[in-house]
Design an enzyme around this catalytic site. Structure first.
Site, PDB file in Angstrom:
ATOM      1  N   HIS A 119      57.084  59.574  64.070  1.00 52.31           N
ATOM      2  CA  HIS A 119      58.374  58.163  64.788  1.00 52.31           C
ATOM      3  C   HIS A 119      57.858  58.016  65.777  1.00 52.31           C
ATOM      4  O   HIS A 119      57.988  58.034  66.573  1.00 52.31           O
ATOM      5  CB  HIS A 119      59.006  58.643  64.276  1.00 52.31           C
ATOM      6  CG  HIS A 119      59.063  58.848  62.483  1.00 52.31           C
ATOM      7  ND1 HIS A 119      58.913  58.562  61.888  1.00 52.31           N
ATOM      8  CD2 HIS A 119      59.942  60.161  61.752  1.00 52.31           C
ATOM      9  CE1 HIS A 119      58.616  58.561  60.245  1.00 52.31           C
ATOM     10  NE2 HIS A 119      59.705  59.762  60.618  1.00 52.31           N
ATOM     11  N   ASP A 175      54.526  54.218  58.655  1.00 56.57           N
ATOM     12  CA  ASP A 175      55.866  54.776  59.483  1.00 56.57           C
ATOM     13  C   ASP A 175      56.928  54.222  59.414  1.00 56.57           C
ATOM     14  O   ASP A 175      57.155  53.273  59.757  1.00 56.57           O
ATOM     15  CB  ASP A 175      55.011  55.272  60.955  1.00 56.57           C
ATOM     16  CG  ASP A 175      56.150  56.087  61.180  1.00 56.57           C
ATOM     17  OD1 ASP A 175      57.291  55.672  61.374  1.00 56.57           O
ATOM     18  OD2 ASP A 175      55.747  57.127  61.892  1.00 56.57           O
ATOM     19  N   HIS A 176      57.494  54.686  58.636  1.00 50.62           N
ATOM     20  CA  HIS A 176      59.265  53.841  58.097  1.00 50.62           C
ATOM     21  C   HIS A 176      59.542  53.020  59.898  1.00 50.62           C
ATOM     22  O   HIS A 176      60.115  52.499  59.630  1.00 50.62           O
ATOM     23  CB  HIS A 176      59.583  54.078  57.475  1.00 50.62           C
ATOM     24  CG  HIS A 176      60.638  55.516  57.671  1.00 50.62           C
ATOM     25  ND1 HIS A 176      60.405  56.882  57.906  1.00 50.62           N
ATOM     26  CD2 HIS A 176      61.889  55.145  58.010  1.00 50.62           C
ATOM     27  CE1 HIS A 176      61.382  57.317  58.117  1.00 50.62           C
ATOM     28  NE2 HIS A 176      62.573  56.310  58.617  1.00 50.62           N
TER      29      HIS A 176
HETATM   30  C1  BG6 Z   1      62.301  61.316  58.052  1.00 51.83           C
HETATM   31  C2  BG6 Z   1      62.407  62.540  58.021  1.00 51.83           C
HETATM   32  O1  BG6 Z   1      61.115  61.068  57.939  1.00 51.83           O
HETATM   33  O2  BG6 Z   1      62.487  60.358  58.814  1.00 51.83           O
HETATM   34  C3  BG6 Z   1      64.001  63.077  58.099  1.00 51.83           C
HETATM   35  O3  BG6 Z   1      61.346  63.231  57.439  1.00 51.83           O
HETATM   36  C4  BG6 Z   1      64.613  62.012  58.288  1.00 51.83           C
HETATM   37  O4  BG6 Z   1      63.959  64.154  57.890  1.00 51.83           O
HETATM   38  C5  BG6 Z   1      63.927  60.452  59.075  1.00 51.83           C
HETATM   39  O5  BG6 Z   1      65.546  62.422  58.280  1.00 51.83           O
HETATM   40  C6  BG6 Z   1      65.314  60.043  59.484  1.00 51.83           C
HETATM   41  O6  BG6 Z   1      64.750  58.359  59.362  1.00 51.83           O
HETATM   42  P1  BG6 Z   1      65.802  57.572  59.954  1.00 51.83           P
HETATM   43  O7  BG6 Z   1      65.364  55.882  59.688  1.00 51.83           O
HETATM   44  O8  BG6 Z   1      67.062  57.568  59.444  1.00 51.83           O
HETATM   45  O9  BG6 Z   1      66.111  57.260  61.356  1.00 51.83           O
END
Ligand code: BG6
Length: 513
Positions: free
Chosen positions: A261, A198-199
């Protein structure tokens, strides 16, 4: 410069040990994730001396190009996507370790060829037979790729070497498909071989929630229902669906952001202290929180969730199209681009403390934050002060783009009368630690290479996340929205999202001030 010296001559200071020797196999090596994130992240790890000297990358993609051409393309990309310039010697060191195999991921002929290449690469770069398979592909391929790898013996961990797989969301599109995917993976691999990214967990500020809570003695005693009134989690984006209209229209804001997230943010904020920082100790506590989230009944879904879709509007003064006018989106789409919900966690620490969540596209400002709102002070001394001036204390963990923590409290406005004003005490990462150029993937890749799964999701956590949103998906499906689009781009979502808190006498934190 001699090859072995290139890494140690790099200027940055290494914090942590270099990863194990290994070959990283990237499925989907021609795709955006590889160009924008994975290769720049590997390069940053090399810069910080966190890659082993015994390291190689094998790119796998459908495009029929030579290894030289692949290296050329990656070299062009790194100029564009490196977070902090590219050192020529180091890049050459890296390029010598870059290999390429073309083929269709579902074609069984690919895998014996890949195995042959891996044998050669392992021998050439002394990578000890350790393989990290990164599946930067559509989720439909996860199961078939892992099965085929196992079929030719490439998942087998014997003797001294390890085999690990990284997959990234979406993990299914509902509870059942997530379970199926887990079963498919677990049929041929052990849970400890699977690293679900989960990034959000790659973000320093998200990891810092743990440090903040458990490395400081002063907050934990008040981190509970006695002192906390409620918690708000906002993940606001100004972007629309960009070029991902056709994916997003199948997913929607709820699936895209909440079971993954936002559940990470909730579980880190609400979990009990783990007994250690071992992977399973931390993940057990996170999982307990996810399981303790009160399931929403159909009535709850109607009263405690809000969905929205943006129409055209103004973002930073510029007119932007509505969701239904975006590329790849049907003109009558009923898909949501905004969601807000109120959840309760059924445990001793959090009973009766609402958790309000909201996330959406095309909101007025980009900001991800966790707001802890404390109970008000008793009014005795300030009986004559207007209630709105008695701002409750708020502790805000700013995840992005601001990175830091702020504490809001009341102070006396100078002057003859006793008047109160809200003031903020601010900590900003950049002031103390400078800003570290990073893609957010460095720590995760490195952790996988050293076998630390703390920041990765286990199968049970993924499924628990889906359990929370399942009832909402069901009710929303049964009752399609009739009023979409119901918020203009550049506003904070539909009016109902304000009402969700106002009904409880509360307000969303204003991130525009
Ligand atoms: C991704 C979603 O997992 O996370 C996107 O699919 C979203 O829709 C993105 O924009 C948001 O990531 P970050 O790191 O920009 O908050």
């Amino acid at each position: 410069m001699a090859q072995a010296d290139v890494l140690s001559a790099m200027p940055q200071q290494r914090i942590g040990r270099p990863a194990d020797p290994c070959t990283m196999v990237i499925f989907g090596a021609a795709g955006d994730l590889t160009r924008r994130k994975l290769i720049p992240a590997l390069y940053n790890l090399a810069t910080n001396q966190l890659l082993s000297r015994e390291f190689a990358v094998v790119g796998v993609a459908r495009t029929q190009i030579s290894e030289d051409e692949f290296r050329k393309r990656i070299t062009n990309d790194i100029q564009q996507f490196a977070s902090n310039g590219v050192d020529r010697d180091l890049w050459e060191w890296f390029l010598r370790r870059l290999h390429y195999v073309h083929g269709d991921f579902k074609d069984s002929n690919l895998y014996p060829r890949l195995k042959e290449t891996l044998d050669k690469v392992d021998a050439e770069h002394s990578t000890h037979g350790n393989h990290l398979y990164y599946l930067a592909t559509a989720a439909d391929y996860f199961g078939p790729i892992v099965e085929q790898l196992a079929g030719v013996g490439l998942m087998h961990e014997g003797g001294e070497h390890w085999r690990r797989v990284i997959v990234e969301k979406p993990f299914g599109h509902d509870l059942e498909s997530a379970k199926n995917l887990n079963q498919q993976l677990l049929k041929v691999a052990d849970e400890r071989q699977i690293y679900r990214i989960d990034h959000y967990l790659g973000k320093e500020t998200v990891q810092n929630i743990l440090a903040f809570r458990f490395a400081n003695g002063i907050f934990e005693p008040i981190w509970n229902r006695r002192y906390i009134d409620h918690i708000q989690i906002s993940v606001a984006e100004t972007v629309g669906v960009e070029s991902r209209g056709s994916y997003y229209d199948q997913a929607g804001a709820l699936r895209d952001m909440v079971p993954n997230h936002i559940m990470q943010l909730i579980s880190l904020t609400a979990m009990e202290p783990p007994v250690s920082f071992r992977a399973d100790a931390v993940r057990d506590e996170q999982a307990k929180i996810l399981h303790a989230i009160q399931p929403l009944s159909a009535e709850d879904v109607l009263s405690k969730t809000v969905r929205g879709q943006y129409g055209s509007g103004l973002i930073n003064g510029e007119r932007v199209p509505g969701y239904r006018e975006e590329e790849g989106v049907p003109h009558d789409s009923k898909n949501e681009t905004f969601v807000a919900m109120k959840l309760q966690i059924d445990n001793w620490r959090w009973a009766d403390v609402p958790f309000y969540l909201r996330t959406g596209k095309r909101l007025p400002s980009r900001s991800t934050a966790v707001v802890i709102q404390f109970r008000r002070a008793p009014f005795v001394l300030f009986r004559d002060t207007p209630v709105e001036n008695l701002m409750p204390n708020q502790l805000v963990m700013h995840i992005q783009p601001e990175e830091g923590i702020s504490l809001r409290f009341a102070a006396k406005v100078p002057g003859p009368a006793m008047r109160l004003g809200a003031v903020d005490m601010n900590f900003e990462y950049a002031d103390y630690f400078g800003s570290q150029p990073s893609t957010g993937y460095e720590r995760l890749l490195h952790d996988c290479m050293i076998g630390d799964a703390t920041l990765f999701q286990r199968a049970d956590m993924v499924e628990a996340g889906w359990c929370v949103v399942s009832p909402v998906l069901d009710v929303w499906k049964a009752l399609p929205p009739r009023n979409f689009p119901n918020y203009a781009a550049g506003t904070w979502g539909p009016r109902d999202a304000e009402d969700l808190l106002e009904r409880d006498g509360r307000h969303w934190r204003d991130f525009e001030k």
